[in-house]
Design a protein around this motif. Sequence first.
Motif, PDB file in Angstrom:
ATOM      1  N   SER A 133     -11.169   8.599  15.016  1.00  0.00           N
ATOM      2  CA  SER A 133     -11.957   9.833  14.931  1.00  0.00           C
ATOM      3  C   SER A 133     -13.414   9.554  15.273  1.00  0.00           C
ATOM      4  N   GLY A 134     -13.621   8.667  16.260  1.00  0.00           N
ATOM      5  CA  GLY A 134     -14.991   8.329  16.650  1.00  0.00           C
ATOM      6  C   GLY A 134     -15.681   7.517  15.576  1.00  0.00           C
ATOM      7  N   ASN A 135     -16.907   7.941  15.222  1.00  0.00           N
ATOM      8  CA  ASN A 135     -17.680   7.163  14.245  1.00  0.00           C
ATOM      9  C   ASN A 135     -17.189   7.331  12.806  1.00  0.00           C
ATOM     10  N   THR A 136     -16.156   8.153  12.592  1.00  0.00           N
ATOM     11  CA  THR A 136     -15.576   8.298  11.244  1.00  0.00           C
ATOM     12  C   THR A 136     -14.172   7.687  11.162  1.00  0.00           C
ATOM     13  N   THR A 137     -13.832   6.817  12.137  1.00  0.00           N
ATOM     14  CA  THR A 137     -12.501   6.189  12.164  1.00  0.00           C
ATOM     15  C   THR A 137     -12.182   5.470  10.858  1.00  0.00           C
ATOM     16  N   TRP A 138     -13.158   4.766  10.296  1.00  0.00           N
ATOM     17  CA  TRP A 138     -12.924   4.026   9.041  1.00  0.00           C
ATOM     18  C   TRP A 138     -12.492   4.965   7.926  1.00  0.00           C
ATOM     19  N   LEU A 139     -13.103   6.169   7.882  1.00  0.00           N
ATOM     20  CA  LEU A 139     -12.792   7.134   6.825  1.00  0.00           C
ATOM     21  C   LEU A 139     -11.429   7.785   7.052  1.00  0.00           C
ATOM     22  N   SER A 140     -11.177   8.261   8.283  1.00  0.00           N
ATOM     23  CA  SER A 140      -9.889   8.916   8.572  1.00  0.00           C
ATOM     24  C   SER A 140      -8.735   7.934   8.387  1.00  0.00           C
ATOM     25  N   SER A 141      -8.960   6.649   8.730  1.00  0.00           N
ATOM     26  CA  SER A 141      -7.915   5.636   8.550  1.00  0.00           C
ATOM     27  C   SER A 141      -7.631   5.387   7.067  1.00  0.00           C
ATOM     28  N   LYS A 142      -8.688   5.245   6.258  1.00  0.00           N
ATOM     29  CA  LYS A 142      -8.525   5.012   4.816  1.00  0.00           C
ATOM     30  C   LYS A 142      -7.792   6.178   4.149  1.00  0.00           C
ATOM     31  N   LEU A 143      -8.165   7.407   4.508  1.00  0.00           N
ATOM     32  CA  LEU A 143      -7.515   8.594   3.920  1.00  0.00           C
ATOM     33  C   LEU A 143      -6.037   8.641   4.281  1.00  0.00           C
ATOM     34  N   HIS A 144      -5.729   8.336   5.550  1.00  0.00           N
ATOM     35  CA  HIS A 144      -4.334   8.364   6.001  1.00  0.00           C
ATOM     36  C   HIS A 144      -3.519   7.284   5.295  1.00  0.00           C
ATOM     37  N   GLN A 145      -4.089   6.081   5.194  1.00  0.00           N
ATOM     38  CA  GLN A 145      -3.401   4.972   4.524  1.00  0.00           C
ATOM     39  C   GLN A 145      -3.144   5.281   3.050  1.00  0.00           C
ATOM     40  N   LYS A 146      -4.064   6.027   2.431  1.00  0.00           N
ATOM     41  CA  LYS A 146      -3.898   6.432   1.026  1.00  0.00           C
ATOM     42  C   LYS A 146      -2.677   7.342   0.878  1.00  0.00           C
ATOM     43  N   TYR A 147      -2.526   8.296   1.808  1.00  0.00           N
ATOM     44  CA  TYR A 147      -1.357   9.185   1.777  1.00  0.00           C
ATOM     45  C   TYR A 147      -0.065   8.406   2.036  1.00  0.00           C
ATOM     46  N   ILE A 148      -0.111   7.470   2.996  1.00  0.00           N
ATOM     47  CA  ILE A 148       1.080   6.694   3.343  1.00  0.00           C
ATOM     48  C   ILE A 148       1.610   5.930   2.129  1.00  0.00           C
ATOM     49  N   ARG A 149       0.698   5.422   1.295  1.00  0.00           N
ATOM     50  CA  ARG A 149       1.105   4.632   0.119  1.00  0.00           C
ATOM     51  C   ARG A 149       1.868   5.452  -0.919  1.00  0.00           C
ATOM     52  N   LYS A 150       1.845   6.765  -0.800  1.00  0.00           N
ATOM     53  CA  LYS A 150       2.597   7.625  -1.723  1.00  0.00           C
ATOM     54  C   LYS A 150       4.097   7.597  -1.409  1.00  0.00           C
ATOM     55  N   PHE A 151       4.454   7.081  -0.218  1.00  0.00           N
ATOM     56  CA  PHE A 151       5.853   6.988   0.209  1.00  0.00           C
ATOM     57  C   PHE A 151       6.396   5.591  -0.105  1.00  0.00           C
ATOM     58  N   ASP A 152       7.727   5.486  -0.208  1.00  0.00           N
ATOM     59  CA  ASP A 152       8.353   4.189  -0.511  1.00  0.00           C
ATOM     60  C   ASP A 152       8.237   3.222   0.658  1.00  0.00           C
ATOM     61  N   GLU A 153       8.421   3.746   1.873  1.00  0.00           N
ATOM     62  CA  GLU A 153       8.290   2.906   3.065  1.00  0.00           C
ATOM     63  C   GLU A 153       7.586   3.691   4.165  1.00  0.00           C
ATOM     64  N   CYS A 154       6.945   2.949   5.073  1.00  0.00           N
ATOM     65  CA  CYS A 154       6.354   3.539   6.274  1.00  0.00           C
ATOM     66  C   CYS A 154       6.986   2.860   7.477  1.00  0.00           C
ATOM     67  N   TRP A 155       7.654   3.652   8.317  1.00  0.00           N
ATOM     68  CA  TRP A 155       8.296   3.107   9.512  1.00  0.00           C
ATOM     69  C   TRP A 155       7.408   3.382  10.718  1.00  0.00           C
ATOM     70  N   VAL A 156       7.038   2.320  11.413  1.00  0.00           N
ATOM     71  CA  VAL A 156       6.179   2.443  12.597  1.00  0.00           C
ATOM     72  C   VAL A 156       7.043   2.264  13.848  1.00  0.00           C
ATOM     73  N   PRO A 157       7.114   3.288  14.715  1.00  0.00           N
ATOM     74  CA  PRO A 157       7.943   3.180  15.919  1.00  0.00           C
ATOM     75  C   PRO A 157       7.256   2.341  17.005  1.00  0.00           C
ATOM     76  N   ASP A 158       7.202   1.054  16.762  1.00  0.00           N
ATOM     77  CA  ASP A 158       6.594   0.107  17.686  1.00  0.00           C
ATOM     78  C   ASP A 158       7.072  -1.293  17.320  1.00  0.00           C
ATOM     79  N   LEU A 159       6.627  -2.277  18.096  1.00  0.00           N
ATOM     80  CA  LEU A 159       6.967  -3.667  17.807  1.00  0.00           C
ATOM     81  C   LEU A 159       5.837  -4.330  17.027  1.00  0.00           C
ATOM     82  N   PRO A 160       6.186  -5.296  16.156  1.00  0.00           N
ATOM     83  CA  PRO A 160       5.135  -6.089  15.524  1.00  0.00           C
ATOM     84  C   PRO A 160       4.565  -7.069  16.556  1.00  0.00           C
TER      85      PRO A 160
END
Length: 354
Positions: A133-160
Amino acid sequence: MKKKRILVAALNWGLGHATRCIPIINGLIAHGYEPIIASDGAALSLLKKEFPDLQAEELPSYNIEYSAAPNLLKWKLFLESPRIIKVIKAEKKETKRLVEKYNLNGIISDNRLGVRYRHLKCVFITHQLNVLSGNTTWLSSKLHQKYIRKFDECWVPDLPGSKNLSGFLGHMKKTPEEVKYMGPLSRFSKKDIPKNFKIMILLSGPEPQRSILEKILLQEFKETSEKTLFVRGVLEESEFITQMNNPNLEIRNYLFGEELEKDLNSSEIIVCRSGYTSIMDLSKLEKKAFLIPTPGQFEQEYLAERLDKLGVAPFCTQSKFKISELERLKSFSGFRDFGFVTDFGDLFTLFKGK
């Protein structure tokens, strides 16, 4: 023995979230589960067309629209955040109703933050562990990661690892324990068939930017001498009327399933947005592509720039596109399939409990 019922909920923001749920739904069916599909708007219409025999439910709509002025999109979303939070609350309420109605055994949510239930195993699907999100990437990322942690698992459709499609978006310095990389998802298979079209234009995404790009591309391709298929990406039954009497230019409102797969395979070059689902499909089909990111959408701009730098696919901004830009494709490699096979059996063990 009664099949376990799993709710599969897709965000309605363009059609990408819905289309990448198709292989997951097919995987559930193949492993003996009964998927219940849920979304709203065009995404729900698409899933109902793909799976006419499955139960389908409508979820509250986020009603996200792009701004016609790209640099205002971030602030438009920021100003709409109180309304989006209300929708998330409405989603939670509706999810509780669906859990009771269908006696659900688990939930898979593709970017629908409120579709979870504390007494069931719940999965969140995203390719954005980091949200640009431009200069607010750190904030939008932290907020999204906070929501993700409410779920049991997070599946990322990509390779490690370093060979991947999503780059910074889907990879953190330290991978959280709940994150599983499921490999790129595509509903398509590569087929060695004769080429019917030199160019296939595949439009998608929310308004008004879809229509703005359509107007630009129709103008550029109106006198094309190359056999071109132009798919508008709108779920309308009425035919698109145009004054262009060019036998080389075939215009369709939309394509689904096997017909879409056939035309993608039989096209030499794909012109499309740089949405992540499109990129996964291009990789699976090993296509040469020219990318036009949605203006103001940081994620698509990042992906297009990254693939250009890697020599995979060229891009240019929407406002600067000219048909002559396609000449640049000669010096790009095109997409390659990583050959990763998603192990749905392993992923679905999450739902093996009671």
